[in-house]
Scaffold this motif. Structure first.
Motif, PDB file in Angstrom:
ATOM      1  N   GLY A  39      -0.826   6.496   5.701  1.00  0.00           N
ATOM      2  CA  GLY A  39       0.118   7.094   4.765  1.00  0.00           C
ATOM      3  C   GLY A  39       1.459   6.389   4.801  1.00  0.00           C
ATOM      4  O   GLY A  39       1.571   5.235   5.189  1.00  0.00           O
ATOM      5  N   ARG A  41       5.391   6.279   2.483  1.00  0.00           N
ATOM      6  CA  ARG A  41       5.798   6.006   1.110  1.00  0.00           C
ATOM      7  C   ARG A  41       6.951   5.010   1.106  1.00  0.00           C
ATOM      8  O   ARG A  41       7.920   5.153   1.847  1.00  0.00           O
ATOM      9  N   ASN A  42       6.789   3.995   0.296  1.00  0.00           N
ATOM     10  CA  ASN A  42       7.858   3.008   0.087  1.00  0.00           C
ATOM     11  C   ASN A  42       8.430   2.463   1.393  1.00  0.00           C
ATOM     12  O   ASN A  42       9.654   2.415   1.583  1.00  0.00           O
ATOM     13  N   SER A  60      -3.317   2.535   4.275  1.00  0.00           N
ATOM     14  CA  SER A  60      -3.637   3.619   3.338  1.00  0.00           C
ATOM     15  C   SER A  60      -4.062   4.879   4.080  1.00  0.00           C
ATOM     16  O   SER A  60      -3.827   5.993   3.599  1.00  0.00           O
ATOM     17  N   MET A 102       0.826  -1.214   0.000  1.00  0.00           N
ATOM     18  CA  MET A 102       0.000   0.000   0.000  1.00  0.00           C
ATOM     19  C   MET A 102       0.855   1.257   0.000  1.00  0.00           C
ATOM     20  O   MET A 102       0.452   2.284  -0.549  1.00  0.00           O
ATOM     21  N   THR A 103       2.042   1.195   0.613  1.00  0.00           N
ATOM     22  CA  THR A 103       2.896   2.384   0.643  1.00  0.00           C
ATOM     23  C   THR A 103       3.604   2.610  -0.690  1.00  0.00           C
ATOM     24  O   THR A 103       4.283   3.613  -0.861  1.00  0.00           O
ATOM     25  N   CYS A 104       3.444   1.660  -1.604  1.00  0.00           N
ATOM     26  CA  CYS A 104       4.043   1.814  -2.937  1.00  0.00           C
ATOM     27  C   CYS A 104       3.085   2.463  -3.929  1.00  0.00           C
ATOM     28  O   CYS A 104       3.403   2.572  -5.127  1.00  0.00           O
ATOM     29  N   GLY A 105       1.926   2.848  -3.450  1.00  0.00           N
ATOM     30  CA  GLY A 105       1.004   3.593  -4.295  1.00  0.00           C
ATOM     31  C   GLY A 105       0.098   2.750  -5.175  1.00  0.00           C
ATOM     32  O   GLY A 105      -0.507   3.263  -6.109  1.00  0.00           O
ATOM     33  N   ILE A 106      -0.007   1.452  -4.865  1.00  0.00           N
ATOM     34  CA  ILE A 106      -0.877   0.603  -5.677  1.00  0.00           C
ATOM     35  C   ILE A 106      -2.271   0.553  -5.064  1.00  0.00           C
ATOM     36  O   ILE A 106      -2.499   1.026  -3.951  1.00  0.00           O
TER      37      ILE A 106
END
Length: 268
Positions: free
Chosen positions: A244, A246-247, A241, A85-89
């Motif tokens: 928050g 990222r990566n 999600s 989820m932290t990879c933006g998918i």
């Protein structure tokens, strides 16, 4: 109907669903008659088995499905869903990523346990403890992992005793035979004798008893576990999600893995 149309319509054949404009029937039951009448557990049974369960059967299956829902971010499937989820998918891709790692090692022990129990029953000839002892000895001598026993996190898996108690109650009520519960306990005793210490049954061993007692074949154990664990995967993916990030990888920022290769060097 033309021969080509008949050939096309016979390409896929199923006893599960019949559908035409304005009509949807599962195993012969109209969907509008099922909606608001049965629960999701009963629907799972109907789809897999072809008919509706008794209330007692549905209650026992539901207990097994509840037990396997989640085991926290230390479980690879849950951790993968959160990292994904932290990879933006999308949430569907995060769930698929998690489900894809539920294989022989993580998620498959229930299937292995039920197959093992059934092999013992097939050779028992009325003496389940002796058959279990022989099967355990053979497995250990061959270096084969006996699925469904021991847990790397819990000295005693708190889910297993409750599930077995429910099986005992169901056996007393005539809902199930209780034979697989007897086999599982015999395996636990044989393992203790062989190892010199108790290796308690875990959730995989206990849910395998339930699925088998209810008549599900061993390969469906993995699928049923995945249905159960997908609820936890969904919850964790959605929570991540909302948090928050990222990566996010498996280690906090600033932490490193252990390098075991060559020291720093330069080409000749």
């Amino acid at each position: 109907m033309t021969p080509d149309q008949e050939k096309a319509e016979n390409w896929w054949q199923t006893e599960i669903i019949e559908m035409e404009p304005g009509s949807i029937r599962f195993r012969g039951y109209a969907i509008q008659d099922l909606i608001g009448t049965i629960g999701f557990v009963e629907m799972i049974w109907l789809m897999l088995r072809g008919d509706l369960p008794t209330p007692a059967q549905a209650e026992l299956l539901g207990a097994a499905l509840v037990a396997g829902v989640d085991h926290g971010p230390q479980a690879p499937s849950i951790a993968i869903a959160r990292m994904a989820m932290t990879c933006g998918i999308g949430i569907n891709s995060a769930m698929a990523s998690a489900v894809n790692v539920l294989g022989d090692v993580h998620g498959g022990a229930g299937e292995q346990a039920l197959a093992f129990y059934e092999s013992i029953l097939a050779r028992a000839e009325g003496d389940i403890p002796a058959a279990a002892k022989a099967a355990v000895a053979e497995a250990l001598a061959a270096g084969t992992q006996i699925g469904g026993f021991g847990h790397r996190f819990h000295p005693i898996d708190p889910r297993a005793p409750k599930l077995l108690a429910l099986v005992d109650a169901a056996a007393a009520a005539g809902t199930v035979s209780g034979r697989l519960a007897t086999v599982a306990r015999a395996v636990e005793a044989a393992l203790e004798d062989a190892k010199g210490r108790k290796i308690p049954m875990n959730i995989d061993g206990a849910t395998a008893v339930i699925f088998g007692e209810l008549g599900f074949p061993a390969p469906l154990c993995r699928g049923l576990f995945i249905l159960s664990r997908s609820v936890g995967v969904l919850a964790h993916a959605f929570e991540q999600s909302q948090q928050g990030g990222r990566n996010k990888g498996p280690l906090p920022k600033g932490w490193r893995w252990t390098y075991t290769g060559n020291p720093q060097r330069t080409p000749e």
